[in-house]
Motif scaffolding. Structure first.
Motif, PDB file in Angstrom:
ATOM      1  N   GLY A 187      45.725  -5.070 -10.472  1.00 55.23           N
ATOM      2  CA  GLY A 187      46.487  -3.886 -10.086  1.00 55.23           C
ATOM      3  C   GLY A 187      47.704  -3.584 -10.933  1.00 55.23           C
ATOM      4  O   GLY A 187      48.444  -2.650 -10.630  1.00 55.23           O
ATOM      5  N   GLU A 188      47.949  -4.361 -11.993  1.00 55.77           N
ATOM      6  CA  GLU A 188      49.066  -4.072 -12.879  1.00 55.77           C
ATOM      7  C   GLU A 188      48.665  -4.412 -14.314  1.00 55.77           C
ATOM      8  O   GLU A 188      47.656  -5.077 -14.544  1.00 55.77           O
ATOM      9  CB  GLU A 188      50.309  -4.872 -12.471  1.00 55.77           C
ATOM     10  CG  GLU A 188      50.127  -6.379 -12.542  1.00 55.77           C
ATOM     11  CD  GLU A 188      51.311  -7.138 -11.976  1.00 55.77           C
ATOM     12  OE1 GLU A 188      52.412  -6.579 -11.883  1.00 55.77           O
ATOM     13  OE2 GLU A 188      51.128  -8.318 -11.625  1.00 55.77           O
ATOM     14  N   SER A 189      49.439  -3.937 -15.267  1.00 53.10           N
ATOM     15  CA  SER A 189      49.122  -4.222 -16.666  1.00 53.10           C
ATOM     16  C   SER A 189      49.400  -5.690 -16.984  1.00 53.10           C
ATOM     17  O   SER A 189      50.195  -6.362 -16.314  1.00 53.10           O
ATOM     18  CB  SER A 189      49.956  -3.332 -17.589  1.00 53.10           C
ATOM     19  OG  SER A 189      51.334  -3.647 -17.440  1.00 53.10           O
ATOM     20  N   MET A 190      48.743  -6.177 -18.037  1.00 52.69           N
ATOM     21  CA  MET A 190      48.954  -7.569 -18.422  1.00 52.69           C
ATOM     22  C   MET A 190      50.409  -7.814 -18.800  1.00 52.69           C
ATOM     23  O   MET A 190      50.995  -8.835 -18.420  1.00 52.69           O
ATOM     24  CB  MET A 190      48.042  -7.964 -19.585  1.00 52.69           C
ATOM     25  CG  MET A 190      48.235  -9.406 -20.037  1.00 52.69           C
ATOM     26  SD  MET A 190      46.748 -10.176 -20.652  1.00 52.69           S
ATOM     27  CE  MET A 190      46.322  -9.114 -22.008  1.00 52.69           C
ATOM     28  N   VAL A 191      51.023  -6.908 -19.547  1.00 54.11           N
ATOM     29  CA  VAL A 191      52.407  -7.146 -19.963  1.00 54.11           C
ATOM     30  C   VAL A 191      53.334  -7.194 -18.749  1.00 54.11           C
ATOM     31  O   VAL A 191      54.284  -7.991 -18.705  1.00 54.11           O
ATOM     32  CB  VAL A 191      52.872  -6.086 -20.992  1.00 54.11           C
ATOM     33  CG1 VAL A 191      53.020  -4.698 -20.377  1.00 54.11           C
ATOM     34  CG2 VAL A 191      54.177  -6.520 -21.642  1.00 54.11           C
ATOM     35  N   ARG A 192      53.056  -6.399 -17.741  1.00 57.71           N
ATOM     36  CA  ARG A 192      53.897  -6.432 -16.540  1.00 57.71           C
ATOM     37  C   ARG A 192      53.686  -7.729 -15.762  1.00 57.71           C
ATOM     38  O   ARG A 192      54.652  -8.340 -15.281  1.00 57.71           O
ATOM     39  CB  ARG A 192      53.586  -5.224 -15.646  1.00 57.71           C
ATOM     40  CG  ARG A 192      54.515  -5.124 -14.440  1.00 57.71           C
ATOM     41  CD  ARG A 192      54.255  -3.874 -13.626  1.00 57.71           C
ATOM     42  NE  ARG A 192      55.157  -3.816 -12.487  1.00 57.71           N
ATOM     43  CZ  ARG A 192      56.377  -3.299 -12.510  1.00 57.71           C
ATOM     44  NH1 ARG A 192      56.865  -2.797 -13.638  1.00 57.71           N
ATOM     45  NH2 ARG A 192      57.135  -3.279 -11.425  1.00 57.71           N
ATOM     46  N   ARG A 193      52.443  -8.178 -15.655  1.00 58.36           N
ATOM     47  CA  ARG A 193      52.153  -9.422 -14.944  1.00 58.36           C
ATOM     48  C   ARG A 193      52.865 -10.605 -15.607  1.00 58.36           C
ATOM     49  O   ARG A 193      53.510 -11.411 -14.929  1.00 58.36           O
ATOM     50  CB  ARG A 193      50.641  -9.649 -14.934  1.00 58.36           C
ATOM     51  CG  ARG A 193      50.185 -10.946 -14.241  1.00 58.36           C
ATOM     52  CD  ARG A 193      48.680 -11.123 -14.375  1.00 58.36           C
ATOM     53  NE  ARG A 193      48.237 -12.430 -13.901  1.00 58.36           N
ATOM     54  CZ  ARG A 193      47.643 -12.653 -12.738  1.00 58.36           C
ATOM     55  NH1 ARG A 193      47.424 -11.656 -11.908  1.00 58.36           N
ATOM     56  NH2 ARG A 193      47.263 -13.876 -12.414  1.00 58.36           N
ATOM     57  N   VAL A 194      52.755 -10.682 -16.935  1.00 55.18           N
ATOM     58  CA  VAL A 194      53.399 -11.787 -17.652  1.00 55.18           C
ATOM     59  C   VAL A 194      54.921 -11.686 -17.531  1.00 55.18           C
ATOM     60  O   VAL A 194      55.609 -12.690 -17.291  1.00 55.18           O
ATOM     61  CB  VAL A 194      52.959 -11.785 -19.126  1.00 55.18           C
ATOM     62  CG1 VAL A 194      53.779 -12.783 -19.946  1.00 55.18           C
ATOM     63  CG2 VAL A 194      51.464 -12.117 -19.231  1.00 55.18           C
ATOM     64  N   THR A 195      55.452 -10.488 -17.663  1.00 52.73           N
ATOM     65  CA  THR A 195      56.906 -10.315 -17.589  1.00 52.73           C
ATOM     66  C   THR A 195      57.439 -10.710 -16.217  1.00 52.73           C
ATOM     67  O   THR A 195      58.477 -11.371 -16.108  1.00 52.73           O
ATOM     68  CB  THR A 195      57.282  -8.854 -17.922  1.00 52.73           C
ATOM     69  OG1 THR A 195      56.817  -8.538 -19.240  1.00 52.73           O
ATOM     70  CG2 THR A 195      58.798  -8.657 -17.869  1.00 52.73           C
ATOM     71  N   ARG A 196      56.735 -10.344 -15.164  1.00 52.88           N
ATOM     72  CA  ARG A 196      57.184 -10.720 -13.817  1.00 52.88           C
ATOM     73  C   ARG A 196      57.188 -12.235 -13.640  1.00 52.88           C
ATOM     74  O   ARG A 196      58.092 -12.798 -13.023  1.00 52.88           O
ATOM     75  CB  ARG A 196      56.309 -10.058 -12.756  1.00 52.88           C
ATOM     76  CG  ARG A 196      56.563  -8.572 -12.551  1.00 52.88           C
ATOM     77  CD  ARG A 196      55.999  -8.035 -11.243  1.00 52.88           C
ATOM     78  NE  ARG A 196      54.593  -8.352 -11.053  1.00 52.88           N
ATOM     79  CZ  ARG A 196      54.152  -9.332 -10.267  1.00 52.88           C
ATOM     80  NH1 ARG A 196      55.001 -10.107  -9.604  1.00 52.88           N
ATOM     81  NH2 ARG A 196      52.844  -9.548 -10.140  1.00 52.88           N
ATOM     82  N   SER A 197      56.193 -12.910 -14.202  1.00 54.22           N
ATOM     83  CA  SER A 197      56.148 -14.371 -14.099  1.00 54.22           C
ATOM     84  C   SER A 197      57.334 -15.006 -14.828  1.00 54.22           C
ATOM     85  O   SER A 197      57.969 -15.936 -14.319  1.00 54.22           O
ATOM     86  CB  SER A 197      54.839 -14.912 -14.683  1.00 54.22           C
ATOM     87  OG  SER A 197      53.742 -14.512 -13.894  1.00 54.22           O
ATOM     88  N   VAL A 198      57.633 -14.495 -16.017  1.00 54.65           N
ATOM     89  CA  VAL A 198      58.773 -15.034 -16.779  1.00 54.65           C
ATOM     90  C   VAL A 198      60.079 -14.772 -16.033  1.00 54.65           C
ATOM     91  O   VAL A 198      60.943 -15.650 -15.919  1.00 54.65           O
ATOM     92  CB  VAL A 198      58.807 -14.424 -18.198  1.00 54.65           C
ATOM     93  CG1 VAL A 198      60.050 -14.891 -18.946  1.00 54.65           C
ATOM     94  CG2 VAL A 198      57.550 -14.824 -18.980  1.00 54.65           C
ATOM     95  N   LEU A 199      60.236 -13.573 -15.504  1.00 58.31           N
ATOM     96  CA  LEU A 199      61.449 -13.256 -14.742  1.00 58.31           C
ATOM     97  C   LEU A 199      61.599 -14.173 -13.527  1.00 58.31           C
ATOM     98  O   LEU A 199      62.710 -14.529 -13.131  1.00 58.31           O
ATOM     99  CB  LEU A 199      61.416 -11.794 -14.288  1.00 58.31           C
ATOM    100  CG  LEU A 199      61.700 -10.754 -15.366  1.00 58.31           C
ATOM    101  CD1 LEU A 199      61.267  -9.368 -14.904  1.00 58.31           C
ATOM    102  CD2 LEU A 199      63.182 -10.754 -15.737  1.00 58.31           C
ATOM    103  N   GLY A 200      60.467 -14.581 -12.959  1.00 59.26           N
ATOM    104  CA  GLY A 200      60.510 -15.473 -11.803  1.00 59.26           C
ATOM    105  C   GLY A 200      61.074 -16.840 -12.095  1.00 59.26           C
ATOM    106  O   GLY A 200      61.438 -17.581 -11.172  1.00 59.26           O
ATOM    107  N   ALA A 201      61.184 -17.186 -13.383  1.00 55.26           N
ATOM    108  CA  ALA A 201      61.767 -18.479 -13.756  1.00 55.26           C
ATOM    109  C   ALA A 201      63.289 -18.470 -13.693  1.00 55.26           C
ATOM    110  O   ALA A 201      63.920 -19.517 -13.853  1.00 55.26           O
ATOM    111  CB  ALA A 201      61.300 -18.881 -15.157  1.00 55.26           C
ATOM    112  N   GLY A 202      63.885 -17.287 -13.499  1.00 57.31           N
ATOM    113  CA  GLY A 202      65.319 -17.219 -13.241  1.00 57.31           C
ATOM    114  C   GLY A 202      66.218 -17.165 -14.457  1.00 57.31           C
ATOM    115  O   GLY A 202      67.393 -17.524 -14.371  1.00 57.31           O
TER     116      GLY A 202
END
Length: 202
Positions: free
Chosen positions: A32-47
């Motif tokens: 449901g989202e683009s690959m770049v958005r999925r990866v970026t959200r995961s990286v942002l989740g690392a704080g």
């Protein structure tokens, strides 16, 4: 007063030509989202304090995908010349007092925030010149480079950081991550398999 520079930032490499895919893989839909958005959200989740995304092909569209996430976009006009140019674009934009940077591939959608945190924690504890992620027997990004290695990144425009990693591996901390997380998406067949994994709950 200007805000102090962050000590460590993440750089997501999302500028490539996607030649083997035939279309820009950063814009492919995954769950449901683009690959770049999925990866970026995961990286942002690392704080991390700051996350940068290096863009090249379809830079406007790729940038739009992450525009609301609070990241900084770094344009790489030479992206077609190879991944090394994306490393250089980021390094040349770094604050002079930046301590270290974690480089992340934009086409590894199965790495989680917790995995990025494990790599960051290894750096924060030991402060080595280099932190390498290892998936089973394979060493692959994310990697963290300390400032003293920045000058060597992207010297060869055709390749990323393989040579720097090889030359400094004796000084590196290695972080073991699940082998199943090492899944780059370069071809239509790999994209199909990624969709199957996500449909299965990953």
């Amino acid at each position: 007063m200007e805000a102090p520079s962050p000590s460590l930032i993440a750089v997501i490499l999302a500028a490539g030509t996607s030649s083997r895919m035939g279309k820009n893989k950063m814009l492919l839909r995954l769950g449901g989202e683009s690959m770049v958005r999925r990866v970026t959200r995961s990286v942002l989740g690392a704080g991390l304090e700051q996350v940068w995304v290096v863009v090249g092909r379809d830079s406007t569209q790729v940038g739009t995908e992450v525009a609301d996430l609070g990241v900084r976009l770094v344009e790489n006009p030479r992206y077609a010349q190879g991944m090394g140019t994306s490393f250089r674009a980021a390094v040349e934009a770094f604050p002079k007092d930046l301590e270290a940077a974690m480089f992340v591939l934009g086409d590894q959608p199965f790495l989680t925030a917790g995995m990025y945190q494990a790599v960051l924690e290894a750096y924060r504890i030991h402060r080595p010149p280099l932190v390498i992620a290892q998936f089973g027997g394979v060493k692959a990004p994310p990697h963290i480079f300390r400032r003293d290695l920045f000058a060597y990144l992207g010297q060869n425009k055709d390749e990323g950081a393989k040579k720097v990693v090889a030359q400094h591996k004796a000084e590196a901390i290695v972080v073991e991550l699940p082998e199943s997380a090492l899944f780059d998406i370069d071809t239509p067949e790999e994209y199909r398999r990624a969709l199957e994994r996500i449909a299965g709950g990953e």
